[in-house]
Design a protein around this motif. Structure first.
Motif, short mmCIF file in Angstrom:
data_model
loop_
_atom_site.label_atom_id
_atom_site.label_comp_id
_atom_site.label_asym_id
_atom_site.label_seq_id
_atom_site.Cartn_x
_atom_site.Cartn_y
_atom_site.Cartn_z
N PHE A 34 0.88 -1.16 -0.08
CA PHE A 34 0.09 -0.07 -0.08
C PHE A 34 0.91 1.25 0.08
CE2 PHE A 34 -3.67 -2.68 0.84
CZ PHE A 34 -2.89 -3.69 1.58
N TYR A 36 0.92 5.35 0.56
CA TYR A 36 0.11 6.48 1.26
C TYR A 36 0.83 7.78 0.88
CZ TYR A 36 -3.06 3.46 3.78
OH TYR A 36 -3.75 2.54 4.38
N PHE A 46 -4.50 7.52 1.76
CA PHE A 46 -4.44 6.39 0.90
C PHE A 46 -4.15 6.81 -0.63
CE2 PHE A 46 -4.58 1.95 -0.65
CZ PHE A 46 -5.39 2.05 -1.72
N THR A 49 -3.11 0.36 -3.90
CA THR A 49 -2.96 -0.92 -3.58
C THR A 49 -2.35 -2.02 -4.54
OG1 THR A 49 -4.69 -1.02 -1.87
CG2 THR A 49 -4.00 -2.99 -2.44
N LEU A 87 4.75 7.28 1.89
CA LEU A 87 4.74 5.97 2.63
C LEU A 87 4.45 4.76 2.03
CD1 LEU A 87 3.28 7.47 6.08
CD2 LEU A 87 5.64 7.41 5.31
N PRO A 91 1.11 -5.78 5.14
CA PRO A 91 0.47 -6.41 6.15
C PRO A 91 1.77 -7.22 6.76
CG PRO A 91 -0.89 -6.66 4.22
CD PRO A 91 0.21 -6.05 3.81
N MET A 92 1.73 -7.34 8.13
CA MET A 92 2.77 -8.26 8.91
C MET A 92 2.49 -9.73 8.29
SD MET A 92 2.88 -6.44 12.50
CE MET A 92 3.01 -4.55 12.54
N THR A 95 -0.98 -12.40 8.78
CA THR A 95 -2.35 -11.43 9.06
C THR A 95 -2.49 -10.55 7.93
OG1 THR A 95 -3.48 -10.25 10.95
CG2 THR A 95 -1.25 -10.01 10.92
N ALA A 96 -3.42 -10.02 7.91
CA ALA A 96 -4.11 -9.05 7.03
C ALA A 96 -4.43 -7.67 7.92
CB ALA A 96 -5.22 -9.31 6.06
N SER A 97 -4.35 -8.09 9.29
CA SER A 97 -4.95 -6.86 10.19
C SER A 97 -4.00 -5.98 10.52
CB SER A 97 -5.50 -7.39 11.35
OG SER A 97 -6.95 -8.31 10.75
N LYS A 98 -2.58 -6.29 10.46
CA LYS A 98 -1.63 -5.33 11.00
C LYS A 98 -0.66 -5.04 9.82
CE LYS A 98 -1.18 -8.16 15.46
NZ LYS A 98 -0.52 -8.83 16.14
N LEU A 99 -0.48 -3.65 9.68
CA LEU A 99 0.23 -3.05 8.85
C LEU A 99 1.63 -2.76 9.60
CD1 LEU A 99 -1.59 -0.56 6.17
CD2 LEU A 99 -0.92 -2.79 5.84
N PHE A 101 4.65 -0.11 8.52
CA PHE A 101 5.06 1.01 7.40
C PHE A 101 6.51 1.12 7.34
CE2 PHE A 101 1.26 3.49 6.22
CZ PHE A 101 0.35 2.73 7.16
N GLY A 102 6.83 1.80 6.23
CA GLY A 102 8.44 2.38 6.01
C GLY A 102 8.39 3.57 6.52
N TYR B 31 -13.26 -2.09 10.46
CA TYR B 31 -11.80 -1.96 11.16
C TYR B 31 -11.48 -0.65 11.67
CZ TYR B 31 -6.80 -2.71 11.04
OH TYR B 31 -5.38 -2.92 11.43
N TYR B 35 -2.19 4.25 15.73
CA TYR B 35 -0.80 4.39 15.36
C TYR B 35 -0.34 5.35 16.17
CZ TYR B 35 -1.74 1.35 11.10
OH TYR B 35 -2.18 0.29 10.37
N LEU B 43 5.44 4.95 11.24
CA LEU B 43 3.84 4.53 11.89
C LEU B 43 3.98 3.10 12.43
CD1 LEU B 43 1.66 5.96 9.06
CD2 LEU B 43 1.51 6.70 11.50
N LEU B 45 1.96 0.31 14.74
CA LEU B 45 0.62 0.01 15.43
C LEU B 45 0.65 -0.17 16.73
CD1 LEU B 45 -2.50 -0.90 14.05
CD2 LEU B 45 -1.45 -3.02 13.98
N SER B 98 -9.67 -5.18 6.53
CA SER B 98 -8.29 -5.67 6.85
C SER B 98 -7.69 -4.30 6.91
CB SER B 98 -7.87 -6.43 5.86
OG SER B 98 -7.69 -5.75 4.47
N SER B 99 -6.35 -4.36 6.98
CA SER B 99 -5.63 -3.12 7.42
C SER B 99 -5.21 -2.17 6.15
CB SER B 99 -4.37 -3.37 8.27
OG SER B 99 -3.79 -4.25 7.46
#
Lengths: 111, 113
Positions: A34, A36, A46, A49, A87, A91-92, A95-99, A101-102, B31, B35, B43, B45, B98-99
Motif C-alpha cells: 500500500f 500513502y 491512501f 494497493t 509511505l 501487512p505483517m 495477518t491482513a490486520s496489521k500493517l 510501514f516504512g 476495522y 498508530y 508509523l 501500530l 483488513s488493514s
C-alpha cells in the motif's frame, strides 16, 4: 522479521524532473502493498494497493509498480503540489490486520 | 461525512497522568486502528479492532488500553503517561475488513513532561 525499507529518505526535484521512489520488503506471502501520501501536520492519505508482481496503478502524475521484492512509485513531471512524504506499507506476516510501514521518502518539488 | 475525527488535537500531560484520546468515524467501518508516529521510526501500530467488542494488540501496545463498544468509536487510553509516549497519534479506519486501505484522522500531538 517483517521489514519495509524506503529509499531515498529525502528527494529534491525541480518541477518537471521525473524520478522514482523505492520500497523494498521482506515479508513472504505478500498480501498487498500500500502507498500513502502524508502532508506535514496531517494524517496519511491512501493512494494505491498492489497485490501481485507486475501490477501497476496510476493516479495523475503517480504510477506505482510491484515486483516480488520491491515496489516503485514513479513520479512523472512533478509539480510543487506533489511535495509530501510518501509511505509504503505491507501487512505483517500471517495477518491482513496489521500493517508495517516504512519510514517514508520526503519529496520536495521546487519551481 | 466527517470521516475520521480525533480529539484533542494537542495535549500536554505530566508524567503519571492518565487520559483518553478520542477517535470516531461515521463511515460504518468495521476495522479501526491506532498508530503512533515518531521521527525516524515511521508509523507503528498500537492496537486495532476488527469490529465492536473485538480488539487486539499491535506492535507497541504497552502502556495503552483500548475498547470498542460501538462501531463508530475507538478510544485510546494512556494509563500512566511517560515521556516515551510523547508522539503524534493517528487513528484510522477501513471498510475492507483488513488493514490495507485506511482512512486516517488528523492526529493528536501529545507531549508528556
Amino acid at each position: 522479521e517483517d521489514q519495509v525499507t524506503q529509499s531515498p529518505e529525502a528527494l529534491r526535484l525541480q518541477e518537471g524532473e521525473s524520478s522514482s521512489l523505492n520500497c523494498s520488503y521482506t515479508v513472504s506471502g505478500l498480501r498487498g502493498l500500500f502507498w500513502y501520501r502524508q502532508d506535514p501536520g496531517k494524517g496519511p492519505e491512501f493512494l494505491f494497493t498492489l497485490y501481485s508482481a507486475g501490477e501497476e496503478k496510476e493516479k495523475e502524475r503517480l504510477k506505482a509498480t510491484l515486483t516480488k521484492k520491491e515496489s516503485f512509485l514513479h513520479i512523472t513531471a512533478p509539480k510543487p503540489e506533489d511535495s509530501a512524504t510518501y509511505l509504503c506499507a505491507v501487512p505483517m506476516r500471517g495477518t491482513a490486520s496489521k500493517l508495517t510501514f516504512g519510514t517514508g521518502t520526503r519529496l520536495q518539488v521546487t519551481l | 461525512n466527517a470521516g475520521v475525527t480525533q480529539t484533542p488535537k494537542f495535549q500536554v500531560l505530566k508524567t503519571g497522568q492518565s487520559m483518553t484520546l478520542q477517535c470516531a468515524q461515521d463511515m460504518n467501518h468495521e476495522y479501526m486502528s491506532w498508530y503512533r508516529q515518531d521521527p525516524g521510526m515511521g508509523l507503528r501500530l498500537i492496537h486495532y479492532s476488527v469490529g465492536a467488542g473485538i480488539t487486539d494488540q499491535g506492535e507497541v501496545p504497552n502502556g495503552y488500553n483500548v475498547s470498542r463498544s460501538t462501531t463508530e468509536d475507538f478510544p485510546l487510553r494512556l494509563l500512566s503517561a511517560a515521556p516515551s509516549q510523547t508522539s503524534v497519534y493517528f487513528c484510522a479506519s477501513s471498510s475492507t475488513g483488513s488493514s490495507g486501505e485506511q482512512y486516517f484522522g488528523p492526529g493528536t500531538r501529545l507531549t508528556v513532561t
